[in-house]
Structures are given as structure tokens and as C-alpha cells.
Design a protein around this motif. Structure first.
Motif, PDB file in Angstrom:
ATOM      1  N   ARG A  77     -48.038  -4.549 -39.924  1.00  0.00           N
ATOM      2  CA  ARG A  77     -48.602  -5.741 -40.342  1.00  0.00           C
ATOM      3  C   ARG A  77     -48.516  -5.879 -41.867  1.00  0.00           C
ATOM      4  O   ARG A  77     -48.800  -4.781 -42.382  1.00  0.00           O
ATOM      5  CB  ARG A  77     -49.788  -6.072 -39.680  1.00  0.00           C
ATOM      6  CG  ARG A  77     -49.599  -6.206 -38.078  1.00  0.00           C
ATOM      7  CD  ARG A  77     -51.041  -6.419 -37.565  1.00  0.00           C
ATOM      8  NE  ARG A  77     -50.892  -6.636 -36.090  1.00  0.00           N
ATOM      9  CZ  ARG A  77     -50.361  -7.659 -35.379  1.00  0.00           C
ATOM     10  NH1 ARG A  77     -50.161  -8.654 -36.102  1.00  0.00           N
ATOM     11  NH2 ARG A  77     -50.341  -7.481 -34.202  1.00  0.00           N
ATOM     12  N   ASP A  78     -48.586  -7.226 -42.590  1.00  0.00           N
ATOM     13  CA  ASP A  78     -48.776  -7.502 -43.969  1.00  0.00           C
ATOM     14  C   ASP A  78     -50.259  -7.681 -44.142  1.00  0.00           C
ATOM     15  O   ASP A  78     -50.755  -8.745 -43.671  1.00  0.00           O
ATOM     16  CB  ASP A  78     -48.094  -8.635 -44.156  1.00  0.00           C
ATOM     17  CG  ASP A  78     -47.929  -8.776 -45.829  1.00  0.00           C
ATOM     18  OD1 ASP A  78     -48.896  -8.380 -46.433  1.00  0.00           O
ATOM     19  OD2 ASP A  78     -47.268  -9.618 -46.271  1.00  0.00           O
ATOM     20  N   SER A  86     -47.535 -10.130 -38.654  1.00  0.00           N
ATOM     21  CA  SER A  86     -46.736  -9.029 -38.045  1.00  0.00           C
ATOM     22  C   SER A  86     -45.325  -9.132 -39.160  1.00  0.00           C
ATOM     23  O   SER A  86     -44.940 -10.157 -39.509  1.00  0.00           O
ATOM     24  CB  SER A  86     -46.116  -9.294 -36.804  1.00  0.00           C
ATOM     25  OG  SER A  86     -44.902  -8.514 -36.617  1.00  0.00           O
ATOM     26  N   LYS A  87     -44.775  -7.848 -39.655  1.00  0.00           N
ATOM     27  CA  LYS A  87     -43.771  -7.738 -40.283  1.00  0.00           C
ATOM     28  C   LYS A  87     -42.459  -7.943 -39.516  1.00  0.00           C
ATOM     29  O   LYS A  87     -41.150  -7.747 -40.265  1.00  0.00           O
ATOM     30  CB  LYS A  87     -43.762  -6.454 -41.182  1.00  0.00           C
ATOM     31  CG  LYS A  87     -44.915  -6.445 -42.309  1.00  0.00           C
ATOM     32  CD  LYS A  87     -44.697  -5.233 -43.250  1.00  0.00           C
ATOM     33  CE  LYS A  87     -45.528  -5.506 -44.295  1.00  0.00           C
ATOM     34  NZ  LYS A  87     -45.479  -4.148 -45.251  1.00  0.00           N
TER      35      LYS A  87
END
Length: 340
Positions: A252-253, A265-266
Motif C-alpha cells: 500500500r501507498d 493499494s498499489k
């Protein structure tokens, strides 16, 4: 947690016997035919490191029937050396391919220029034959001898020109090419290995969280574990999902938040399985499957699933922490027992 930074076929004696027994099928050349075999063999240099055997075959098959096409790999890394041998059924086909490679702007593959020559023209036919036999030997190396798990490096990755590529869009193929390029770069160093139980999963929709990804992993692994044993066995396997799937993580970012205020979420994550068999079953069920996310609002979306790359140093650190934790818990239990 062990970290990943993102990014042959055995020739059986039975097949030889069967080929020899059937009329119309050519026997393998004996030592006395070595020179003629070399005349029908081309030596290819400048091969892109990501080029597969299937792509190599497709590149040269238009000039005539092939007996084989073998990419020569480094035995220490399992990666291509950038050279290959292409054996035609006839020397005439080999010469036609050689002439075509030398005409015009020359031969190219995946945008790279190739240097193509006759195996005999290398100036040392004995060396050519030895290299050819080494290439064949490498195809027969059993995975059990691969301590870095390199035989799993390409599992799940479909590249242009390979079976299944026609079902992927150009953008999806580009993603897989980029993933393979990143993985190869890491695996060129002995400090990285392929995990046999941890999968990397990419192209996840933003709304897919750990719970959904875990459910997908358990269902895929449980289905294989139950096999054809029936519904009851499959449900029992799902109830034991915690044994099949040990950990699921979405990357995650922390700088970006979703509607719920959670780190966004990335689009990729990792699944740690309890066994290699469970990981392999999940990969084969989820990779490039357009129906994998159908029940989760992602119909037609294909997941890019592969065995993850692990850092040897991080694995050692993880093992040290695990041992220290086990020792601390044992000491605490002993102290509690003494106090009682």
C-alpha cells in the motif's frame, strides 16, 4: 517477512525407442554423422536474454522443418547466455536460413540483431559439438539440483510469441516483459533466489484487499488439494485454509488514502503458502485467468502471478529473528513453569 523488491524437457529413452521403431521417423544421428548434423545446425549469437525456446523455434521454422532449437544457459544462474543452436532436418534448410539471415539488414529477434553462422563455420567443429551436447544436457537437468529455484523463474509468465500470448493485450504483454526483465536482473546476482512457497500477484484492482486475495488463494489451493476427491474433501480443505495460506499482504501507498481513509493499494501483493504444492496450484489457477476476479468485480481482468524473488540476506535475517523469538518463548515458558 522475506522481501521481494518488485520488479526442459527430459528426453526419455522410451521416446527414442519408439521413434526408432516407427517407420518414416528419423533416428538420432550417431557419431559418424556428426559432421552432417553440424551442417544442418546454425549457431545463433546476440539472442535477447528474455527470448524463449518457443520464440526461437518460431523465428527459424519458416525456413524449414526443425529437429530442435536450444537456448544455451549459464549452469550457475539458469539464465540465457545469449546464444543458441538451431538444428534443421536438412542442411538445405539450414543454408536457406543462413542466406536469409545474411541478406538485407540481417536477422533480428525481439528488436535485437542476431549473428547467425553455420556450426561448422565456427572453426572448431569439436567445440561446437561439445557445446551442443552441453545445451542438451542442461535441458535434462532435474529441478531438484537447482538450489536457487531458477526452474520456477518463468512459471506463470507468458511472453510474446508463446502459447497463450494471443489471448493477452499488447499492454498486458508489455507488463509481463517488464516483469521478466526485472526478475532476470535480480537473478543475475546469487544474492537472490526464487521462493518455492511465496507468490507475487500484480494487476490487482484497487478494491481487492487482503481478505479477498486470501479467499482467492485458499480457493485455488484447496481445489487442488482436494483434487477429484469430491465436494466434502474440497470443503474440508477450505476449512483448513490457514494451513494452506500462511500470510497475505497487499502493498500500500501510505501517502495516498482511499474513501475509508486507509492507505491505497498499489495494485500488487504477496501470498505466502504452507507448501510448494499449494503455491503452484494457486499460481496455475489464478495466472492470466479472466474469470479469477469475476466474483469480486474484476471480470476479464487478468492477474500477473509468479513465484516471488527473495533476498538471501533478508531470508537469513528472518530466520535469525524466528530463532530468537522461539528461544525467548521457550525461556518464558521455562520461567513460568519454575514459578509455578
Amino acid at each position: 517477512e522475506s522481501g521481494e523488491e518488485e520488479s526442459g524437457e527430459e528426453e526419455s529413452g522410451e521416446e527414442e525407442s519408439e521413434a526408432a521403431a516407427k517407420p518414416g521417423r528419423r533416428r538420432k544421428a550417431g557419431p559418424e554423422d556428426e559432421e552432417e548434423a553440424l551442417r544442418a545446425t546454425l549457431f545463433v549469437q546476440g539472442l535477447p536474454i528474455e527470448a524463449s525456446q518457443t520464440q526461437l523455434e518460431a523465428r527459424f521454422a519458416k525456413h524449414g522443418a526443425l529437429r530442435y532449437a536450444r537456448v544455451v544457459c549459464d549452469p550457475s544462474t539458469g539464465l540465457s547466455r545469449g546464444t543458441a543452436f538451431v538444428r534443421f532436418e536438412s542442411s538445405a534448410s539450414a543454408q536457406a536460413a543462413l542466406a536469409a539471415a545474411r541478406a538485407g539488414s540481417g536477422a533480428r529477434m525481439l528488436g535485437h540483431p542476431l549473428t547467425v553462422s553455420s556450426a561448422v563455420e565456427r572453426g572448431d567443429a569439436v567445440k561446437a559439438a561439445a557445446d551442443k551436447r552441453e545445451a542438451a544436457r542442461q535441458e535434462r537437468v532435474k529441478p531438484e539440483g537447482d538450489r536457487r529455484g531458477l526452474h520456477l523463474a518463468r512459471h506463470g509468465l507468458v511472453l510474446p510469441g508463446e502459447e497463450g500470448a494471443e489471448a493477452l493485450s499488447l499492454a498486458e504483454l508489455r507488463k509481463r516483459e517488464a516483469a521478466w526483465a526485472q526478475k532476470k536482473e535480480k537473478l543475475a546476482s546469487p544474492n537472490f533466489v526464487i521462493s518455492t512457497t511465496r507468490l507475487s500477484v500484480r494487476n490487482l484492482p484497487p478494491h481487492v484487499d487482503e481478505k479477498i486475495l486470501s479467499s482467492l488463494a485458499v480457493s485455488a489451493a484447496a481445489g487442488a488439494a482436494a483434487g477429484k476427491a469430491g465436494g466434502q474433501a474440497r470443503h474440508a480443505a477450505k476449512r483448513n485454509g490457514d494451513r494452506l495460506v500462511r500470510q497475505v499482504k497487499i502493498v500500500r501507498d501510505e501517502q495516498r488514502r482511499d474513501a475509508r481513509g486507509q492507505p491505497r493499494s498499489k495494485g500488487f501483493g504477496f501470498i505466502q503458502f504452507g507448501t510448494h504444492e499449494a503455491a503452484l496450484a494457486a499460481l496455475e489457477a489464478l495466472a492470466d485467468n479472466p474469470a479469477a476476479l469475476e466474483k469480486h468485480g474484476g471480470k476479464g481482468r487478468r492477474l500477473l502471478v509468479e513465484f516471488a524473488v527473495d533476498s538471501v540476506q533478508k531470508l537469513k535475517l528472518h530466520e535469525q529473528r524466528r530463532k530468537l523469538g522461539a528461544e525467548r518463548r521457550a525461556a518464558e515458558a521455562a520461567a513460568a513453569a519454575a514459578a509455578a
